[in-house]
Design a protein around this motif. Sequence first.
Motif, PDB file in Angstrom:
ATOM      1  N   ASP A   8       0.827  -1.198   0.000  1.00 52.85           N
ATOM      2  CA  ASP A   8       0.000   0.000   0.000  1.00 52.85           C
ATOM      3  C   ASP A   8       0.869   1.259   0.000  1.00 52.85           C
ATOM      4  OD1 ASP A   8      -2.270  -1.596   0.095  1.00 52.85           O
ATOM      5  OD2 ASP A   8      -2.414  -1.513   2.284  1.00 52.85           O
ATOM      6  N   PHE A   9       0.450   2.255  -0.773  1.00 51.31           N
ATOM      7  CA  PHE A   9       1.170   3.525  -0.817  1.00 51.31           C
ATOM      8  C   PHE A   9       1.233   4.105   0.591  1.00 51.31           C
ATOM      9  CE2 PHE A   9       1.383   8.132  -1.305  1.00 51.31           C
ATOM     10  CZ  PHE A   9       2.517   8.239  -2.089  1.00 51.31           C
ATOM     11  N   ASN A  10       2.425   4.549   0.987  1.00 60.19           N
ATOM     12  CA  ASN A  10       2.650   5.025   2.348  1.00 60.19           C
ATOM     13  C   ASN A  10       3.023   6.504   2.313  1.00 60.19           C
ATOM     14  OD1 ASN A  10       4.177   5.687   4.772  1.00 60.19           O
ATOM     15  ND2 ASN A  10       4.056   3.510   5.268  1.00 60.19           N
ATOM     16  N   THR A  11       2.101   7.354   2.747  1.00 55.84           N
ATOM     17  CA  THR A  11       2.354   8.799   2.713  1.00 55.84           C
ATOM     18  C   THR A  11       3.486   9.201   3.650  1.00 55.84           C
ATOM     19  OG1 THR A  11       0.609   9.164   4.351  1.00 55.84           O
ATOM     20  CG2 THR A  11       0.005   9.397   2.023  1.00 55.84           C
ATOM     21  N   GLY A  12       3.735   8.433   4.693  1.00 54.96           N
ATOM     22  CA  GLY A  12       4.852   8.723   5.589  1.00 54.96           C
ATOM     23  C   GLY A  12       6.190   8.538   4.899  1.00 54.96           C
ATOM     24  N   ARG A  13       6.312   7.475   4.102  1.00 53.62           N
ATOM     25  CA  ARG A  13       7.552   7.251   3.354  1.00 53.62           C
ATOM     26  C   ARG A  13       7.732   8.334   2.292  1.00 53.62           C
ATOM     27  NH1 ARG A  13       7.695   1.200   1.384  1.00 53.62           N
ATOM     28  NH2 ARG A  13       9.870   1.714   0.891  1.00 53.62           N
ATOM     29  N   MET A  14       6.635   8.738   1.661  1.00 58.03           N
ATOM     30  CA  MET A  14       6.691   9.825   0.688  1.00 58.03           C
ATOM     31  C   MET A  14       7.175  11.108   1.361  1.00 58.03           C
ATOM     32  SD  MET A  14       3.648  11.699  -1.461  1.00 58.03           S
ATOM     33  CE  MET A  14       3.057  12.556  -0.021  1.00 58.03           C
ATOM     34  N   ARG A  15       6.573  11.436   2.480  1.00 57.47           N
ATOM     35  CA  ARG A  15       6.959  12.637   3.223  1.00 57.47           C
ATOM     36  C   ARG A  15       8.428  12.585   3.619  1.00 57.47           C
ATOM     37  NH1 ARG A  15       4.531  11.849   8.095  1.00 57.47           N
ATOM     38  NH2 ARG A  15       6.506  10.880   8.630  1.00 57.47           N
ATOM     39  N   ASP A  16       8.889  11.425   4.068  1.00 63.52           N
ATOM     40  CA  ASP A  16      10.274  11.297   4.522  1.00 63.52           C
ATOM     41  C   ASP A  16      11.282  11.571   3.408  1.00 63.52           C
ATOM     42  OD1 ASP A  16       9.315  10.746   7.044  1.00 63.52           O
ATOM     43  OD2 ASP A  16       9.705   8.582   6.929  1.00 63.52           O
ATOM     44  N   VAL A  17      11.028  11.048   2.186  1.00 62.42           N
ATOM     45  CA  VAL A  17      11.979  11.318   1.101  1.00 62.42           C
ATOM     46  C   VAL A  17      11.914  12.783   0.672  1.00 62.42           C
ATOM     47  CG1 VAL A  17      12.194   8.933   0.281  1.00 62.42           C
ATOM     48  CG2 VAL A  17      10.473  10.442  -0.754  1.00 62.42           C
ATOM     49  N   LEU A  18      10.720  13.373   0.701  1.00 66.17           N
ATOM     50  CA  LEU A  18      10.595  14.799   0.357  1.00 66.17           C
ATOM     51  C   LEU A  18      11.315  15.679   1.380  1.00 66.17           C
ATOM     52  CD1 LEU A  18       6.931  14.877  -0.929  1.00 66.17           C
ATOM     53  CD2 LEU A  18       8.945  15.641  -2.220  1.00 66.17           C
ATOM     54  N   LEU A  19      11.140  15.382   2.658  1.00 61.77           N
ATOM     55  CA  LEU A  19      11.821  16.172   3.691  1.00 61.77           C
ATOM     56  C   LEU A  19      13.334  16.018   3.606  1.00 61.77           C
ATOM     57  CD1 LEU A  19       9.454  15.607   6.757  1.00 61.77           C
ATOM     58  CD2 LEU A  19       9.764  17.722   5.431  1.00 61.77           C
ATOM     59  N   ARG A  20      13.794  14.802   3.338  1.00 67.59           N
ATOM     60  CA  ARG A  20      15.252  14.568   3.273  1.00 67.59           C
ATOM     61  C   ARG A  20      15.863  15.243   2.047  1.00 67.59           C
ATOM     62  NH1 ARG A  20      20.034  14.267   5.165  1.00 67.59           N
ATOM     63  NH2 ARG A  20      21.290  12.468   4.630  1.00 67.59           N
ATOM     64  N   VAL A  21      15.181  15.189   0.894  1.00 68.62           N
ATOM     65  CA  VAL A  21      15.745  15.847  -0.288  1.00 68.62           C
ATOM     66  C   VAL A  21      15.725  17.362  -0.098  1.00 68.62           C
ATOM     67  CG1 VAL A  21      13.752  16.159  -1.869  1.00 68.62           C
ATOM     68  CG2 VAL A  21      16.006  15.574  -2.780  1.00 68.62           C
TER      69      VAL A  21
END
Length: 182
Positions: A8-21
Motif C-alpha cells: 500500500d502507498f505510504n504517505t509517511g515514506r513519501m513525506r520522509d523522502v521529500l523532507l530529506r531531499v
Amino acid sequence: GKPDPLRDFNTGRMRDVLLRVAEVSDWKNRHNLPKGTAKGIAFYYSHLGYFAEVVQATVSASGAIKLDHVWAVGDIGSQIINPLGAEHQVQGAALDGVGAALGQAVTIERGRVIQANFDSVPPLRIDQAPPVEVHFITSNVPPTGLGEPALPPVLPALCNAIFAATGKRIRSLPIDTQLLKA
C-alpha cells in the motif's frame, strides 16, 4: 482488508523522502540563488520505491539550460543490497531523464521514425552532466524497486526549476529552449 505496509502507498515514506531531499538540497534557501538559477522538486512512486529529487538549473537569456546539480533521495526498503551499484543506478537514471528532457525527440513521419542514430537523437554529453548526489532512507519493509522509480521525478523537477527561473511552464518534452529566451 488489513493494510499491507509493503504493497500500500505510504504517505509517511513519501513525506520522509521529500523532507530529506529538501534538507540535502538546502531547499529552504532556494530563493537566494542568482537570477536565472532556480531549484525544482518532484516525487515519484513505482515498483514499491519512493523517490524525491531536486534539480538546480540555470537558464540563460538565450534560453540555454545548464544543469547545476541533482539531489535524489530514495526509500527502497530496509536494506540497500549493493550500495555502490544502487548509487550508480540512481545517478544513471537521473542523467538519462535529464538527457531525454533536453533533446531525445523521436518524431514520426508517414509511419517512419525520422531519427536514425545518436547523431539525430543526441544523448546527454559529459560536459552537460551535473553532479548527482544520492541519499537513501531505510524503512522497515523488504527491499523494493530501484531502477524504475529513480528516473521519472527528475523531469518534472527540472521543469519546475525552469519555471522558477523563468516563469515559463514546460508543457512538452523534449524542452524547446527557443521558448525560454528572455
